[in-house]
Write a protein that holds these residues in place. Structure first.
Motif, PDB file in Angstrom:
ATOM      1  N   GLN A  16       0.767  -1.241   0.088  1.00  0.00           N
ATOM      2  CA  GLN A  16      -0.117   0.032  -0.051  1.00  0.00           C
ATOM      3  C   GLN A  16       1.174   1.157   0.024  1.00  0.00           C
ATOM      4  OE1 GLN A  16      -0.982  -2.838   1.654  1.00  0.00           O
ATOM      5  NE2 GLN A  16      -3.142  -2.694   1.972  1.00  0.00           N
ATOM      6  N   SER A  17       1.938   1.282   0.876  1.00  0.00           N
ATOM      7  CA  SER A  17       2.659   2.817   0.783  1.00  0.00           C
ATOM      8  C   SER A  17       3.364   2.602  -0.358  1.00  0.00           C
ATOM      9  CB  SER A  17       3.554   2.473   2.126  1.00  0.00           C
ATOM     10  OG  SER A  17       4.430   1.667   2.310  1.00  0.00           O
ATOM     11  N   SER A  18       3.867   1.580  -0.760  1.00  0.00           N
ATOM     12  CA  SER A  18       4.514   1.685  -2.145  1.00  0.00           C
ATOM     13  C   SER A  18       3.500   2.265  -3.421  1.00  0.00           C
ATOM     14  CB  SER A  18       5.297   0.329  -2.662  1.00  0.00           C
ATOM     15  OG  SER A  18       6.210   0.075  -1.806  1.00  0.00           O
ATOM     16  N   ALA A  19       2.318   1.754  -3.192  1.00  0.00           N
ATOM     17  CA  ALA A  19       1.701   2.244  -4.297  1.00  0.00           C
ATOM     18  C   ALA A  19       1.313   3.904  -4.105  1.00  0.00           C
ATOM     19  CB  ALA A  19       0.271   1.574  -4.235  1.00  0.00           C
ATOM     20  N   LEU A  20       1.272   4.157  -2.874  1.00  0.00           N
ATOM     21  CA  LEU A  20       1.090   5.862  -2.677  1.00  0.00           C
ATOM     22  C   LEU A  20       2.200   6.530  -3.072  1.00  0.00           C
ATOM     23  CD1 LEU A  20      -0.402   5.992   1.017  1.00  0.00           C
ATOM     24  CD2 LEU A  20      -1.520   6.571  -1.242  1.00  0.00           C
ATOM     25  N   LEU A  21       3.458   6.105  -2.862  1.00  0.00           N
ATOM     26  CA  LEU A  21       4.583   6.698  -3.185  1.00  0.00           C
ATOM     27  C   LEU A  21       4.689   6.964  -5.026  1.00  0.00           C
ATOM     28  CD1 LEU A  21       7.422   8.200  -2.588  1.00  0.00           C
ATOM     29  CD2 LEU A  21       8.521   6.022  -2.570  1.00  0.00           C
ATOM     30  N   LEU A  22       4.408   5.606  -5.615  1.00  0.00           N
ATOM     31  CA  LEU A  22       4.345   5.707  -7.014  1.00  0.00           C
ATOM     32  C   LEU A  22       3.311   6.833  -7.678  1.00  0.00           C
ATOM     33  CD1 LEU A  22       5.280   4.593  -9.670  1.00  0.00           C
ATOM     34  CD2 LEU A  22       3.659   2.621  -9.323  1.00  0.00           C
ATOM     35  N   ARG A  26       4.211   9.724  -9.914  1.00  0.00           N
ATOM     36  CA  ARG A  26       3.524  10.104 -11.196  1.00  0.00           C
ATOM     37  C   ARG A  26       2.702  11.157 -11.288  1.00  0.00           C
ATOM     38  NH1 ARG A  26       3.963   6.371 -14.880  1.00  0.00           N
ATOM     39  NH2 ARG A  26       1.879   6.700 -15.664  1.00  0.00           N
ATOM     40  N   GLY A  27       2.480  11.916 -10.333  1.00  0.00           N
ATOM     41  CA  GLY A  27       1.695  13.217 -10.131  1.00  0.00           C
ATOM     42  C   GLY A  27       0.160  12.879 -10.247  1.00  0.00           C
ATOM     43  N   GLU A  28      -0.326  11.639  -9.839  1.00  0.00           N
ATOM     44  CA  GLU A  28      -1.637  11.183  -9.791  1.00  0.00           C
ATOM     45  C   GLU A  28      -2.187  11.608  -8.432  1.00  0.00           C
ATOM     46  OE1 GLU A  28      -2.706   7.192 -11.509  1.00  0.00           O
ATOM     47  OE2 GLU A  28      -0.351   7.450 -12.220  1.00  0.00           O
ATOM     48  N   ILE A  29      -1.487  11.966  -7.374  1.00  0.00           N
ATOM     49  CA  ILE A  29      -1.837  12.701  -5.852  1.00  0.00           C
ATOM     50  C   ILE A  29      -0.729  13.695  -5.605  1.00  0.00           C
ATOM     51  CG2 ILE A  29      -2.926  10.456  -5.338  1.00  0.00           C
ATOM     52  CD1 ILE A  29      -0.568   9.947  -3.324  1.00  0.00           C
ATOM     53  N   PRO A  30      -1.302  14.851  -4.730  1.00  0.00           N
ATOM     54  CA  PRO A  30      -0.331  15.595  -4.459  1.00  0.00           C
ATOM     55  C   PRO A  30       1.121  14.958  -3.930  1.00  0.00           C
ATOM     56  CG  PRO A  30      -2.307  16.192  -3.718  1.00  0.00           C
ATOM     57  CD  PRO A  30      -2.471  14.803  -4.041  1.00  0.00           C
ATOM     58  N   PHE A  32       4.680  14.597  -1.933  1.00  0.00           N
ATOM     59  CA  PHE A  32       5.146  14.446  -0.548  1.00  0.00           C
ATOM     60  C   PHE A  32       6.408  15.537  -0.308  1.00  0.00           C
ATOM     61  CE2 PHE A  32       2.876  10.405  -1.039  1.00  0.00           C
ATOM     62  CZ  PHE A  32       1.695  10.741  -0.520  1.00  0.00           C
ATOM     63  N   ASP A  33       6.544  15.911   0.856  1.00  0.00           N
ATOM     64  CA  ASP A  33       7.797  16.717   1.445  1.00  0.00           C
ATOM     65  C   ASP A  33       8.898  15.509   1.437  1.00  0.00           C
ATOM     66  OD1 ASP A  33       7.237  19.601   1.195  1.00  0.00           O
ATOM     67  OD2 ASP A  33       5.456  18.966   2.357  1.00  0.00           O
ATOM     68  N   ALA A  34       8.606  14.449   2.198  1.00  0.00           N
ATOM     69  CA  ALA A  34       9.502  13.483   2.419  1.00  0.00           C
ATOM     70  C   ALA A  34       8.705  12.001   2.657  1.00  0.00           C
ATOM     71  CB  ALA A  34      10.313  13.664   3.453  1.00  0.00           C
ATOM     72  N   ALA A  35       9.182  10.954   2.279  1.00  0.00           N
ATOM     73  CA  ALA A  35       8.683   9.734   2.604  1.00  0.00           C
ATOM     74  C   ALA A  35       9.342   9.100   3.703  1.00  0.00           C
ATOM     75  CB  ALA A  35       8.649   8.712   1.485  1.00  0.00           C
ATOM     76  N   ARG A  56      15.483   5.454  -5.554  1.00  0.00           N
ATOM     77  CA  ARG A  56      15.718   5.863  -6.994  1.00  0.00           C
ATOM     78  C   ARG A  56      14.529   6.361  -7.765  1.00  0.00           C
ATOM     79  NH1 ARG A  56      18.770   1.199  -6.462  1.00  0.00           N
ATOM     80  NH2 ARG A  56      17.118   0.067  -7.773  1.00  0.00           N
ATOM     81  N   LEU A  57      13.431   5.987  -7.443  1.00  0.00           N
ATOM     82  CA  LEU A  57      12.115   6.307  -8.107  1.00  0.00           C
ATOM     83  C   LEU A  57      11.726   7.668  -7.399  1.00  0.00           C
ATOM     84  CD1 LEU A  57       9.943   5.108 -10.018  1.00  0.00           C
ATOM     85  CD2 LEU A  57       8.699   4.128  -7.978  1.00  0.00           C
ATOM     86  N   ALA A  58      11.646   7.710  -6.317  1.00  0.00           N
ATOM     87  CA  ALA A  58      11.130   8.962  -5.631  1.00  0.00           C
ATOM     88  C   ALA A  58      12.180  10.107  -6.055  1.00  0.00           C
ATOM     89  CB  ALA A  58      10.977   8.721  -4.242  1.00  0.00           C
ATOM     90  N   ALA A  59      13.444   9.872  -6.077  1.00  0.00           N
ATOM     91  CA  ALA A  59      14.423  10.919  -6.644  1.00  0.00           C
ATOM     92  C   ALA A  59      13.937  11.407  -7.820  1.00  0.00           C
ATOM     93  CB  ALA A  59      15.951  10.531  -6.613  1.00  0.00           C
ATOM     94  N   THR A  60      13.494  10.721  -8.875  1.00  0.00           N
ATOM     95  CA  THR A  60      13.127  11.414  -9.922  1.00  0.00           C
ATOM     96  C   THR A  60      12.056  12.386  -9.883  1.00  0.00           C
ATOM     97  OG1 THR A  60      11.379   9.630 -10.502  1.00  0.00           O
ATOM     98  CG2 THR A  60      13.716   9.210 -11.052  1.00  0.00           C
ATOM     99  N   ALA A  61      11.198  12.237  -8.859  1.00  0.00           N
ATOM    100  CA  ALA A  61      10.135  13.532  -8.762  1.00  0.00           C
ATOM    101  C   ALA A  61      10.371  14.224  -7.625  1.00  0.00           C
ATOM    102  CB  ALA A  61       8.757  12.615  -8.268  1.00  0.00           C
ATOM    103  N   GLY A  62      11.769  14.220  -7.054  1.00  0.00           N
ATOM    104  CA  GLY A  62      12.365  15.324  -5.943  1.00  0.00           C
ATOM    105  C   GLY A  62      11.779  14.804  -4.570  1.00  0.00           C
TER     106      GLY A  62
END
Length: 291
Positions: A16-22, A26-30, A32-35, A56-62
């Protein structure tokens, strides 16, 4: 109502939390300042590998993925100088009485370090008092099938949110979304030696992570007569501790996976342990703050 000044994700690195981060990447939800990932120091190797992939994935979205820790739960339990945060170990009394030890591990090794990090990021590390109106939003990966675990935060400076509930997603929706984006092998998040593992999960650990299995077997033997600190102080356990519900040494258990046990079961997140009774989940009380 106070407007949140920061938006964080409680990242357990499970489905579930991995899905939220993804979704955020991908810009489908607002965003996060950090995970924030609370590291017990004893996750299976596939979880740490997946976490590195998420970083690595999260870094692409800052989005920074921040690891916080209160220590290594395995090492601490076996350290005579360290206070033992009770794990839900299976107990066998001297007269054959069967029970379970209290569970403090989630609070000590997951919730507390996340709260400490939120306080730090807000600029008010413990024991500083956080002014009224300073609030961080904490997104938690609870899906519709776990809706009974959705609760308010127990501190005034955090406001829990549940984006998966807002989307109407169940766990299978999260799995389908991860699979669609090549993350179908997202592992279950739980400590190597979690006593709540089913026989299916113990078999998987033994098959897929031999080093993890050997580690769990060694730990099971080491805690047989209580915590290292209690034994060092001359207070051995009246009875025995075990990792498996059969209450025999783990490497002697005949593991019997059941057909009705799903291959993929919910993992243990800071606020979403599937074995937490609803009455165990803290709810905010006016004027009360749990650091």
């Amino acid at each position: 109502m106070s407007v949140p000044t920061r938006r964080y994700l409680s990242l357990g690195a499970g489905v579930q939390s991995s899905a939220l981060l993804l979704l955020a990447v991908r810009g489908e939800i607002p965003t996060f300042d950090a995970a924030i990932f609370a590291d017990t120091g004893w996750e299976p190797a596939p979880v740490y590998a997946h976490l590195r992939r998420l970083e690595r994935l999260a870094a692409t979205a800052g989005i920074p993925v921040v690891r916080v820790s209160a220590g290594n739960i395995r090492h601490d339990a076996l350290d005579p100088a360290h206070r033992f945060a009770s794990m839900p170990l299976f107990t066998l009394g001297p007269g054959g009485e069967r029970g379970m030890a209290r569970r403090q591990c989630t609070s000590e090794y997951k919730i507390k370090p996340i709260k400490a990090e939120v306080r730090r990021r807000l600029g008010y590390p413990h024991p500083a008092r956080i002014p009224a109106g300073v609030v961080a939003e904490m997104a938690i990966g609870i899906s519709l099938d776990e809706i009974g675990r959705a609760r308010n935060a127990d501190v005034a400076y955090m406001r829990n949110t549940f984006p998966l509930l807002e989307l109407g997603w169940r766990r299978e929706d999260c799995l389908a979304y991860l699979t669609e984006h090549d993350l179908e092998d997202t592992p279950r998040s739980a400590c190597v030696g979690c006593p709540y593992r089913t026989d299916t999960e113990w078999v998987r650990l033994r098959r897929d992570d031999p080093a993890g299995w050997a580690d769990a077997v060694a730990f099971d033997a080491a805690i047989r007569h209580g915590s290292a600190r209690a034994n060092a102080a001359g207070r051995p356990l009246r009875g025995q501790f075990f990792l498996h519900r059969q209450r025999i040494p783990l490497d002697q258990v005949i593991l019997r996976p059941r057909a009705e046990e799903p291959e993929d079961t919910p993992g243990c997140g800071p606020w979403t342990c599937p074995h937490t009774a609803e009455s165990d989940v803290a709810v905010a009380t006016p004027g009360r703050e749990v650091a």
